[in-house]
Design a protein around this motif. Structure first.
Motif, short mmCIF file in Angstrom:
data_model
loop_
_atom_site.label_atom_id
_atom_site.label_comp_id
_atom_site.label_asym_id
_atom_site.label_seq_id
_atom_site.Cartn_x
_atom_site.Cartn_y
_atom_site.Cartn_z
N HIS A 93 49.26 -55.95 11.95
CA HIS A 93 49.69 -56.99 12.88
C HIS A 93 49.86 -56.36 14.26
O HIS A 93 50.35 -55.24 14.38
CB HIS A 93 51.02 -57.62 12.44
CG HIS A 93 50.84 -58.70 11.40
ND1 HIS A 93 51.86 -59.20 10.65
CD2 HIS A 93 49.72 -59.38 11.02
CE1 HIS A 93 51.40 -60.15 9.85
NE2 HIS A 93 50.11 -60.28 10.04
N HIS A 99 52.57 -54.10 15.58
CA HIS A 99 52.72 -52.79 14.93
C HIS A 99 51.56 -51.85 15.26
O HIS A 99 51.60 -50.68 14.93
CB HIS A 99 52.83 -52.96 13.41
CG HIS A 99 54.03 -53.76 13.00
ND1 HIS A 99 55.17 -53.19 12.49
CD2 HIS A 99 54.29 -55.09 13.11
CE1 HIS A 99 56.08 -54.14 12.27
NE2 HIS A 99 55.56 -55.29 12.64
N HIS A 106 53.65 -59.74 2.71
CA HIS A 106 53.62 -60.11 4.13
C HIS A 106 52.16 -60.19 4.59
O HIS A 106 51.74 -61.18 5.17
CB HIS A 106 54.42 -59.10 4.94
CG HIS A 106 54.42 -59.33 6.41
ND1 HIS A 106 55.01 -60.42 6.99
CD2 HIS A 106 53.88 -58.61 7.42
CE1 HIS A 106 54.84 -60.35 8.31
NE2 HIS A 106 54.15 -59.27 8.59
N ASP A 152 57.03 -54.77 7.82
CA ASP A 152 57.56 -56.14 7.72
C ASP A 152 57.70 -56.59 6.27
O ASP A 152 57.65 -57.78 5.96
CB ASP A 152 56.65 -57.11 8.47
CG ASP A 152 56.76 -56.94 9.98
OD1 ASP A 152 57.57 -56.10 10.43
OD2 ASP A 152 56.02 -57.62 10.71
#
Ligand SMILES: [Zn+2]
Length: 237
Positions: free
Chosen positions: A59, A62, A105, A129
């Motif tokens: 993501h 990150h 996630h 996450d």
């Protein structure tokens, strides 16, 4: 709150965390990098070389600084699915970091577990996450059952393992927990402690596996169905 000299917490992009883990006097590895400059600054300030950047999941918040950090430091870039898989053990100096696949996630999310060694019995877990202090990530690419199983895997690590999540949602997570049917005395006390620490501007991480087992409602949910219902309620909280 527990502390560690070996881990340097780097707040980035508002509520994200990047981390440096120093594995000897001069060298460190990084976990996630939403902002290259923030990580570079801390490396320089502490006179550390960066051997590798380990990414918990793909993501933007990150990974945004990853390419630039690799270019500027020459570090290895380690990402799930491409360079590492579940159960792989990465060695840096005398330290071993185990890759734990934790789909939920995202389908390819991983956590990194610095295993206790003969000279340092402390374990460290970098959870991205997947697991937050008092909470867990939203489910984007998997079933709730898959996420639940991933969290149970983390909960089985040694109780004193230090937990370093990818975001600081701690206060919000315990406010939610306080309104659920799981809100026992321990959770209420934890919420009061978190509110006090927050007001004092004190850090709310790291957590420990023991604390999460006792107070994280997503770990207290017994069945996949209970977990799924809880996660849905949190999405709307
Ligand atoms: Zn994410």
């Amino acid at each position: 709150m527990p502390t560690s000299n070996q881990v340097i917490v780097i707040p980035v992009l508002g509520d994200n965390f990047a981390y440096l883990y120093r594995y000897d006097e001069d060298n460190a590895i990084a976990f996630d990098c939403g902002d290259c400059d923030a990580v570079l600054h801390v490396l320089e300030k502490n006179n550390l070389n960066l051997s590798a950047l380990l990414i918990t999941h793909n993501h933007f918040d990150h990974t945004a600084g990853a390419k630039e950090l690799k270019k500027k430091t020459g570090c290895a870039l380690i990402t799930t699915g491409k360079t590492v898989n579940d159960g792989d053990v990465l060695s840096f100096g005398n330290e071993n970091i185990r890759v734990i696949a934790t789909p939920g996630h995202t389908a390819s999310s991983v956590c990194f577990y610095r295993q206790p060694s003969d000279t340092d019995k402390q374990g460290y877990l970098f959870t991205g996450d997947t697991l937050f202090a008092g909470g867990c990530g939203r489910i984007f690419e998997c079933s709730a059952a898959t996420m639940h199983q991933s969290l149970q895997k983390l909960a089985a690590l040694p109780p004193d393992t230090l937990v370093y999540p990818g975001h600081d949602y701690t206060l919000e997570n315990y406010q939610f927990a306080g309104e659920t049917e799981y809100a026992n005395e321990i959770i209420k006390q934890r919420l009061a402690d978190i509110i006090r620490l927050h007001q004092q501007g004190k850090p709310l991480i790291p957590s420990t596996i023991e604390m999460e087992r006792k107070t994280n409602v997503f770990l207290l949910a017994k069945t996949d169905k209970d977990f799924a219902a809880l996660r849905k309620r949190k999405d709307r909280f």
